[in-house]
Design a protein around this motif. Structure first.
Motif, PDB file in Angstrom:
ATOM      1  N   GLU A   1     -46.423  11.404 -34.598  1.00 29.19           N
ATOM      2  CA  GLU A   1     -45.944  12.605 -33.809  1.00 29.19           C
ATOM      3  C   GLU A   1     -46.158  12.327 -32.438  1.00 29.19           C
ATOM      4  O   GLU A   1     -46.939  11.781 -31.853  1.00 29.19           O
ATOM      5  CB  GLU A   1     -46.757  13.516 -34.517  1.00 29.19           C
ATOM      6  CG  GLU A   1     -46.542  13.894 -35.980  1.00 29.19           C
ATOM      7  CD  GLU A   1     -47.173  15.103 -36.642  1.00 29.19           C
ATOM      8  OE1 GLU A   1     -46.796  15.683 -37.469  1.00 29.19           O
ATOM      9  OE2 GLU A   1     -48.188  15.209 -36.069  1.00 29.19           O
TER      10      GLU A   1
ATOM     11  N   TRP B   1     -43.568  16.676 -33.043  1.00 22.74           N
ATOM     12  CA  TRP B   1     -42.351  16.124 -33.630  1.00 22.74           C
ATOM     13  C   TRP B   1     -42.596  14.846 -34.110  1.00 22.74           C
ATOM     14  O   TRP B   1     -43.175  14.025 -33.558  1.00 22.74           O
ATOM     15  CB  TRP B   1     -41.158  16.617 -32.977  1.00 22.74           C
ATOM     16  CG  TRP B   1     -40.624  15.718 -32.123  1.00 22.74           C
ATOM     17  CD1 TRP B   1     -39.791  14.586 -32.367  1.00 22.74           C
ATOM     18  CD2 TRP B   1     -40.843  15.500 -30.461  1.00 22.74           C
ATOM     19  NE1 TRP B   1     -39.626  13.782 -31.075  1.00 22.74           N
ATOM     20  CE2 TRP B   1     -40.266  14.437 -30.121  1.00 22.74           C
ATOM     21  CE3 TRP B   1     -41.733  16.034 -29.744  1.00 22.74           C
ATOM     22  CZ2 TRP B   1     -40.448  13.925 -28.765  1.00 22.74           C
ATOM     23  CZ3 TRP B   1     -41.727  15.825 -28.343  1.00 22.74           C
ATOM     24  CH2 TRP B   1     -41.122  14.545 -28.075  1.00 22.74           C
ATOM     25  N   LYS B   2     -41.661  14.554 -35.224  1.00 24.65           N
ATOM     26  CA  LYS B   2     -41.601  13.027 -35.709  1.00 24.65           C
ATOM     27  C   LYS B   2     -40.257  12.788 -36.034  1.00 24.65           C
ATOM     28  O   LYS B   2     -39.274  13.740 -36.015  1.00 24.65           O
ATOM     29  CB  LYS B   2     -42.648  12.651 -36.802  1.00 24.65           C
ATOM     30  CG  LYS B   2     -42.415  13.739 -38.221  1.00 24.65           C
ATOM     31  CD  LYS B   2     -43.169  13.460 -39.026  1.00 24.65           C
ATOM     32  CE  LYS B   2     -43.261  14.288 -40.185  1.00 24.65           C
ATOM     33  NZ  LYS B   2     -44.360  14.356 -41.371  1.00 24.65           N
ATOM     34  N   SER B   3     -39.795  11.656 -36.125  1.00 24.48           N
ATOM     35  CA  SER B   3     -38.528  11.128 -36.121  1.00 24.48           C
ATOM     36  C   SER B   3     -37.930  11.760 -37.633  1.00 24.48           C
ATOM     37  O   SER B   3     -38.586  11.802 -38.645  1.00 24.48           O
ATOM     38  CB  SER B   3     -38.392   9.809 -36.524  1.00 24.48           C
ATOM     39  OG  SER B   3     -36.935   9.326 -36.890  1.00 24.48           O
ATOM     40  N   ARG B   4     -36.825  12.047 -37.670  1.00 22.04           N
ATOM     41  CA  ARG B   4     -36.193  12.434 -39.045  1.00 22.04           C
ATOM     42  C   ARG B   4     -35.992  11.095 -39.923  1.00 22.04           C
ATOM     43  O   ARG B   4     -35.786  11.412 -41.085  1.00 22.04           O
ATOM     44  CB  ARG B   4     -34.783  12.939 -38.734  1.00 22.04           C
ATOM     45  CG  ARG B   4     -34.802  14.244 -38.128  1.00 22.04           C
ATOM     46  CD  ARG B   4     -33.438  14.798 -37.908  1.00 22.04           C
ATOM     47  NE  ARG B   4     -33.016  14.464 -36.348  1.00 22.04           N
ATOM     48  CZ  ARG B   4     -31.942  14.023 -35.825  1.00 22.04           C
ATOM     49  NH1 ARG B   4     -30.805  14.035 -36.784  1.00 22.04           N
ATOM     50  NH2 ARG B   4     -31.553  13.859 -34.616  1.00 22.04           N
ATOM     51  N   GLN B   5     -36.365  10.146 -39.487  1.00 20.43           N
ATOM     52  CA  GLN B   5     -36.358   8.742 -40.355  1.00 20.43           C
ATOM     53  C   GLN B   5     -37.661   8.537 -40.987  1.00 20.43           C
ATOM     54  O   GLN B   5     -37.947   7.566 -41.487  1.00 20.43           O
ATOM     55  CB  GLN B   5     -35.822   7.500 -39.397  1.00 20.43           C
ATOM     56  CG  GLN B   5     -34.527   7.903 -38.825  1.00 20.43           C
ATOM     57  CD  GLN B   5     -33.442   7.769 -39.903  1.00 20.43           C
ATOM     58  OE1 GLN B   5     -33.670   7.204 -40.978  1.00 20.43           O
ATOM     59  NE2 GLN B   5     -32.198   8.539 -39.761  1.00 20.43           N
ATOM     60  N   SER B   6     -38.767   9.502 -40.668  1.00 22.59           N
ATOM     61  CA  SER B   6     -39.954   9.047 -40.902  1.00 22.59           C
ATOM     62  C   SER B   6     -40.224   9.262 -42.482  1.00 22.59           C
ATOM     63  O   SER B   6     -39.671   9.998 -43.135  1.00 22.59           O
ATOM     64  CB  SER B   6     -41.081   9.909 -40.175  1.00 22.59           C
ATOM     65  OG  SER B   6     -40.635  11.390 -40.861  1.00 22.59           O
TER      66      SER B   6
ATOM     67  N   CYS C   1     -46.388   8.131 -40.594  1.00 20.04           N
ATOM     68  CA  CYS C   1     -45.681   7.974 -39.171  1.00 20.04           C
ATOM     69  C   CYS C   1     -46.343   8.590 -37.981  1.00 20.04           C
ATOM     70  O   CYS C   1     -47.569   8.854 -38.070  1.00 20.04           O
ATOM     71  CB  CYS C   1     -44.338   8.774 -39.173  1.00 20.04           C
ATOM     72  SG  CYS C   1     -44.496  10.317 -40.295  1.00 20.04           S
TER      73      CYS C   1
END
Length: 68
Positions: A25, A12-17, A23
């Protein structure tokens, strides 16, 4: 750390990416470890951190240790 199987890892990665894909993960692994990879090179190298190493990194980010 070649004994760690990443084939079942859920990344997963940040919703802010950024939309451009620049970005990182992260995936939770057994034994309270975390894996980190570059989202632009998903088949590239993966860094593995213990839970305490990751906590120290996050504390450093929040504390401004890496601000330029």
């Amino acid at each position: 750390m070649s004994d760690i199987d990443l084939s079942e890892a859920v990344w997963w990665k940040s919703r802010q990416s950024a939309v451009n894909g620049n970005c990182v993960e992260v995936a939770r692994l057994p034994g309270q470890k975390l894996a980190v990879r570059d989202s632009k090179d998903r088949s590239g190298p993966v860094l593995i951190f213990s839970g305490s190493e990751w906590a120290a990194f996050v504390a450093g980010v929040k504390g401004g240790d890496f601000d330029l």
